[in-house]
Scaffold this active site. Structure first.
Site, PDB file in Angstrom:
ATOM      1  N   LYS A  63       0.815  -1.215   0.000  1.00  0.00           N
ATOM      2  CA  LYS A  63       0.000   0.000   0.000  1.00  0.00           C
ATOM      3  C   LYS A  63       0.851   1.268   0.000  1.00  0.00           C
ATOM      4  O   LYS A  63       0.387   2.325  -0.395  1.00  0.00           O
ATOM      5  CB  LYS A  63      -0.978  -0.020   1.166  1.00  0.00           C
ATOM      6  CG  LYS A  63      -2.070  -1.078   0.955  1.00  0.00           C
ATOM      7  CD  LYS A  63      -3.176  -1.023   1.976  1.00  0.00           C
ATOM      8  CE  LYS A  63      -4.332  -1.927   1.594  1.00  0.00           C
ATOM      9  NZ  LYS A  63      -3.980  -3.363   1.631  1.00  0.00           N
TER      10      LYS A  63
HETATM   11  C1  LIG Z   1      -4.551  -4.434   0.939  1.00  0.00           C
HETATM   12  C2  LIG Z   1      -3.746  -5.686   0.832  1.00  0.00           C
HETATM   13  C3  LIG Z   1      -4.061  -6.687  -0.108  1.00  0.00           C
HETATM   14  C4  LIG Z   1      -5.270  -6.605  -1.024  1.00  0.00           C
HETATM   15  O1  LIG Z   1      -5.158  -5.595  -1.986  1.00  0.00           O
HETATM   16  P1  LIG Z   1      -6.455  -5.113  -2.830  1.00  0.00           P
HETATM   17  O2  LIG Z   1      -5.990  -3.965  -3.625  1.00  0.00           O
HETATM   18  O3  LIG Z   1      -7.487  -4.748  -1.790  1.00  0.00           O
HETATM   19  O4  LIG Z   1      -6.877  -6.269  -3.637  1.00  0.00           O
HETATM   20  C5  LIG Z   1      -3.237  -7.796  -0.179  1.00  0.00           C
HETATM   21  N1  LIG Z   1      -2.174  -7.938   0.632  1.00  0.00           N
HETATM   22  C6  LIG Z   1      -1.844  -7.010   1.560  1.00  0.00           C
HETATM   23  C7  LIG Z   1      -0.672  -7.239   2.440  1.00  0.00           C
HETATM   24  C8  LIG Z   1      -2.613  -5.845   1.689  1.00  0.00           C
HETATM   25  O5  LIG Z   1      -2.279  -4.928   2.620  1.00  0.00           O
END
Ligand SMILES: *Cc1c(COP(=O)(O)O)cnc(C)c1O
Length: 466
Positions: free
Chosen positions: A112
């Site tokens: 993120k």
């Molecule tokens: C948010 C997140 C995901 C999922 O990502 P999306 O964009 O919601 O599909 C997967 N792995 C981790 C570690 C995350 O923080």
């Protein structure tokens, strides 16, 4: 570039307005009016470029008219300067023609950061130009909160309030939020659960009258267009690193709200030769059921070992549906209305076929997740976090060609999820990177508030900077 809503009602907006608004006023999500396209020759000419150069080339068409080229270069440089790897997104080979794309070298050790580091700097620039200040509020059960706080910590025009359920998130995740110091950063521990926090955020967006005159809320959750856009870059980066665009590649993506993998779909639409996009879900498998059996129905939430993928409905799926239905806002309005009324919908046969031509899907439960972490460590001493393990397991299971490279997205560092990693048989807590090794000794700062909307809003209003 102008932005339109997936529900087709509200008027086209500028990039800046789409980013600052979040959800479109008609309830839809913003998408660009048209998707930029690059020829294979042009993509080939990018081989050897740095991550930042690629980011500029890929994102600039989405922002023409709103952010100058010079400013965009500065924002990109600032956004990725805090990553602790020279490659920004390094690839690690884990098998024959199989790679893991490590997306966890940013300040909060999860993917993120790619979007939120960029978004923080972008928002600050847009607000500076408008001489405007805003309030960011969000609810978190895990990775989003810390990435948002790190993204906004140096923003002069943003006050950020992150709500988390008091004593119900892991200590690593709490400390990654509460140890960040800044007069514009506020952690609120709500005496309730995650849903209570999320409902407070929703209610606050619905009625913003508790804010002082002239302030508005900005959503930095995964539906924000700028977050999706920033994630397109690493698909190009990874493909170019293993022989693309001449060589077709496939990507396997551990998926929750469909933001990350939707960026992969955009990369393909922009001209990157991608053979398959593989959706890996945990037990919360609405996307897998939809793609494999046309069953898009809401089921109760399951708490899994991969909590950042624990969702009942994937918010960004609507953006794909919009394209699958020929960008017909009325059709999406109808589907969503059916979904809200009955908790489910079926795709028409053309849309389903088109989806299957692009995506494969696979559900990986907790047991398989643990087995994948255990096996990978036993074979090569490579330690996966539970989310990344789902990506790798799904990639292996859905693979159709041994010739084309398979790139599995690793979305978090294993040290963020020590309990799952130990459950898989790893003898200790996986060590945090050196620069964070004192996380458990740092001072924390957060305010405990009752599970009461009025009290939380009062706290927010009282703590907004002037
Ligand atoms: C948010 C997140 C995901 C999922 O990502 P999306 O964009 O919601 O599909 C997967 N792995 C981790 C570690 C995350 O923080």
């Amino acid at each position: 570039m102008k932005y339109i809503s997936t529900r087709g009602v509200c008027a086209p907006q500028t990039f800046a307005d789409a980013v600052l608004t979040g959800l479109a006023p008609d309830g839809g999500l913003f998408v660009p009016e048209s998707i930029p396209h690059f020829s294979e020759d042009e993509i080939s000419s990018w081989r050897g470029w740095s991550y930042e150069e690629l980011a500029f080339r890929i994102m600039s068409p989405y922002m023409t008219g709103d952010v100058s080229e010079q400013k965009l270069r500065e924002i990109i440089a600032a956004a990725y300067s805090g990553f602790r790897h020279r490659a920004i997104a390094p690839l690690v080979q884990t098998g024959h023609n199989e790679w893991v794309l490590e997306l966890f070298h940013g300040p909060t050790l999860a993917f993120k950061d790619f979007a939120l580091q960029f978004l923080g700097h972008l928002l600050d620039h847009l607000l500076e130009e408008r001489e405007q200040k805003v309030v960011v509020i969000g609810a978190t059960s895990g990775d989003t909160g810390s990435a948002a706080i790190e993204g906004c910590r140096r923003c002069k025009n943003i006050d950020i309030f992150i709500l988390h359920p008091h004593q119900r998130i892991s200590e690593v995740q709490r400390r990654q939020m509460t140890t960040v110091v800044g007069s514009n950063i506020h952690n609120i521990a709500v005496e309730g659960n995650f849903d209570d926090c999320q409902n407070m955020v929703k209610a606050s967006f619905g009625d913003q009258s508790f804010l002082p005159e002239g302030r508005q809320l900005v959503a930095v959750n995964s539906i924000n267009w700028a977050r999706i856009m920033a994630q397109i870059v690493y698909y190009f980066w990874a493909a170019l690193s293993v022989g693309g665009p001449q060589r077709q590649v496939s990507f396997s993506v551990p998926t929750g709200n469909f933001g990350d993998i939707f960026a992969g779909y955009l990369a393909k639409t922009m001209g990157l030769p991608i053979e398959r996009l593989i959706i890996g879900t945990n037990a919360n498998d609405i996307l897998h059921r939809c793609i494999s059996g046309n069953d898009h129905s809401k089921k109760p939430l399951v708490h899994s070992l991969s909590p950042s993928m624990d969702i009942m409905v994937s918010s960004n799926f609507e953006r794909l549906l919009f394209d699958l239905y020929g960008r017909d806002g009325d059709a999406i309005q109808e589907l969503m209305e059916t979904f809200n009324r009955t908790g489910k919908f079926e795709l028409d046969s053309t849309a389903l076929e088109d989806a299957k031509a692009l995506f494969s899907s696979c559900r990986v439960d907790d047991e398989q997740t643990l087995a994948t972490i255990r096996d990978e460590y036993a074979v090569s001493e490579y330690l996966l976090d539970p989310h990344s393990a789902i990506g790798l397991a799904a990639g292996r299971q859905c693979r159709t060609s041994a010739i084309d490279p398979m790139i599995c997205l690793a979305t978090a560092h294993p040290a963020k999820f020590p309990d799952a990693v130990r459950q898989a048989g790893y003898p200790n807590n996986p060590p945090l990177p050196q620069h964070m090794s004192d996380l458990f000794k740092r001072d924390e700062s957060f305010d405990i508030q009752p599970n009461d909307l009025a009290a939380v809003q009062k706290f927010i209003a009282a703590n907004i900077s002037v």
